[in-house]
Write an enzyme that holds these catalytic residues in place. Structure first.
Site, PDB file in Angstrom:
ATOM      1  N   ARG A 114       1.227  -0.926  -0.292  1.00 38.36           N
ATOM      2  CA  ARG A 114       0.225  -0.005  -0.063  1.00 38.36           C
ATOM      3  C   ARG A 114       1.154   1.251  -0.374  1.00 38.36           C
ATOM      4  O   ARG A 114       1.828   1.660   1.084  1.00 38.36           O
ATOM      5  CB  ARG A 114      -0.583   0.046   0.985  1.00 38.36           C
ATOM      6  CG  ARG A 114      -1.707  -1.165   1.639  1.00 38.36           C
ATOM      7  CD  ARG A 114      -3.474  -0.649   0.151  1.00 38.36           C
ATOM      8  NE  ARG A 114      -4.057  -1.973   0.477  1.00 38.36           N
ATOM      9  CZ  ARG A 114      -5.062  -1.959  -0.978  1.00 38.36           C
ATOM     10  NH1 ARG A 114      -4.728  -0.718  -1.451  1.00 38.36           N
ATOM     11  NH2 ARG A 114      -5.569  -2.841  -0.549  1.00 38.36           N
ATOM     12  N   ASN A 151      13.363  11.865  -8.475  1.00 40.24           N
ATOM     13  CA  ASN A 151      13.942  10.799  -7.754  1.00 40.24           C
ATOM     14  C   ASN A 151      14.818  11.044 -10.328  1.00 40.24           C
ATOM     15  O   ASN A 151      13.940  11.361 -10.834  1.00 40.24           O
ATOM     16  CB  ASN A 151      13.141  10.072  -8.353  1.00 40.24           C
ATOM     17  CG  ASN A 151      13.410   8.422  -8.658  1.00 40.24           C
ATOM     18  OD1 ASN A 151      13.860   7.907  -7.552  1.00 40.24           O
ATOM     19  ND2 ASN A 151      13.369   7.920  -9.163  1.00 40.24           N
ATOM     20  N   ASP A 199      14.673   3.194 -11.528  1.00 40.71           N
ATOM     21  CA  ASP A 199      15.520   3.676 -11.205  1.00 40.71           C
ATOM     22  C   ASP A 199      16.840   3.849 -11.267  1.00 40.71           C
ATOM     23  O   ASP A 199      17.599   2.894 -11.297  1.00 40.71           O
ATOM     24  CB  ASP A 199      14.827   3.952  -9.932  1.00 40.71           C
ATOM     25  CG  ASP A 199      15.806   4.309  -8.785  1.00 40.71           C
ATOM     26  OD1 ASP A 199      14.674   5.865  -8.486  1.00 40.71           O
ATOM     27  OD2 ASP A 199      15.947   3.731  -7.733  1.00 40.71           O
ATOM     28  N   ASP A 213      18.864   9.926  -5.020  1.00 40.84           N
ATOM     29  CA  ASP A 213      17.677  11.243  -5.850  1.00 40.84           C
ATOM     30  C   ASP A 213      18.273  12.461  -4.896  1.00 40.84           C
ATOM     31  O   ASP A 213      18.782  12.597  -3.710  1.00 40.84           O
ATOM     32  CB  ASP A 213      16.673   9.627  -4.319  1.00 40.84           C
ATOM     33  CG  ASP A 213      16.400   9.029  -5.230  1.00 40.84           C
ATOM     34  OD1 ASP A 213      15.453   8.566  -6.039  1.00 40.84           O
ATOM     35  OD2 ASP A 213      16.267   8.090  -3.900  1.00 40.84           O
ATOM     36  N   LYS A 224      19.670  11.942  -1.141  1.00 44.00           N
ATOM     37  CA  LYS A 224      19.544  10.134  -0.636  1.00 44.00           C
ATOM     38  C   LYS A 224      19.976   9.525  -1.430  1.00 44.00           C
ATOM     39  O   LYS A 224      20.542   9.428  -2.995  1.00 44.00           O
ATOM     40  CB  LYS A 224      17.953  10.384  -0.696  1.00 44.00           C
ATOM     41  CG  LYS A 224      17.481   9.191  -0.574  1.00 44.00           C
ATOM     42  CD  LYS A 224      16.052   8.954  -0.097  1.00 44.00           C
ATOM     43  CE  LYS A 224      14.950   7.663   0.478  1.00 44.00           C
ATOM     44  NZ  LYS A 224      16.068   6.045  -0.215  1.00 44.00           N
ATOM     45  N   ASP A 225      20.806   8.653  -1.196  1.00 46.73           N
ATOM     46  CA  ASP A 225      21.160   7.068  -1.661  1.00 46.73           C
ATOM     47  C   ASP A 225      22.254   7.919  -2.661  1.00 46.73           C
ATOM     48  O   ASP A 225      22.646   6.740  -3.154  1.00 46.73           O
ATOM     49  CB  ASP A 225      19.911   6.602  -2.090  1.00 46.73           C
ATOM     50  CG  ASP A 225      18.932   6.370  -0.981  1.00 46.73           C
ATOM     51  OD1 ASP A 225      19.092   5.142  -0.189  1.00 46.73           O
ATOM     52  OD2 ASP A 225      18.012   5.936  -2.110  1.00 46.73           O
TER      53      ASP A 225
END
Length: 215
Positions: free
Chosen positions: A65, A99, A115, A119, A131-132
């Site tokens: 979800r 992204n 991907d 990010d 990020k990452d």
């Protein structure tokens, strides 16, 4: 392929680097689809497909979800998308999430991309953070990403940060005030989301060494 009308339900699919098969997939409603922008709405609670790895078993796709209302802004020919997200009953704007990814390709049921690990998180006051970054640099160092491709992703990131500095493009301030039309329901994945053949990215062999990609 045809453009999609506002309100239509589409599938946004990630096509794996290792073997070019359908991976993570989201249902979305089309907000806009033209020469400048594809905007897709993924509401909180939408059921999508994510990777799971049960103990001792290979990873596989399973239902999950979506946790936060998201408007995904994708730009034809560009190697990134920007996700605007809201949370809570009053729809407080949470962040922009940039992204880095393959330029999207159209399919009969929606859009395919994948991907690139890297990010940028941009907070409402325009502070930002990577990020990452470590994961991206590790993939480049391991040779999963070729040197020219890694350089191209870094250049795309620099262009995004320049837009952020100018407060231009998606950072001009209009998107945090966007609202879905009244009456839009939570979309489900369209029929054939896993059967429609992936639309390949023509630069994959330039960008990736598939035999080195993690599965």
């Amino acid at each position: 392929m045809r453009r999609f009308e506002p309100g239509e339900t589409v599938a946004l699919r990630y096509i794996t680097r290792a073997d070019s098969t359908v991976g993570m997939t989201w249902p979305a409603r089309v907000v806009r689809d033209d020469d400048e922008l594809v905007a897709l709405w993924i509401p909180e609670g939408a059921e999508y497909r994510a990777w799971h790895r049960p103990p001792g078993e290979p990873r596989r796709l399973g239902p999950a979800r979506w946790r936060r209302e998201t408007l995904r802004l994708m730009f034809p020919g560009r190697a990134h998308s920007t996700w605007c997200s809201w949370e809570g009953p009053d729809r407080a704007f949470r962040m922009y999430y940039v992204n880095f990814e393959e330029p999207f390709r159209r399919t009969p049921i929606g859009f395919d991309t994948n991907d690139h690990a890297l990010d940028i998180v941009v907070w409402p006051d325009f502070r930002w953070e990577w990020k990452d970054l470590d994961e991206f640099e590790a993939l480049a160092a391991q040779g999963v990403f070729t040197e020219p491709f890694a350089a191209a992703v870094r250049a795309e990131a620099a262009a995004v940060l320049a837009e952020l500095e100018r407060r231009s493009g998606v950072f001009a301030g209009e998107w945090p005030r966007w609202r879905p039309p009244a009456g839009w329901s939570v979309p489900g994945l369209p029929a054939g989301w896993s059967e429609v053949p992936p639309e390949p990215w023509e630069l994959r062999t330039w960008a990736y060494r598939p035999h080195l990609a993690p599965r």
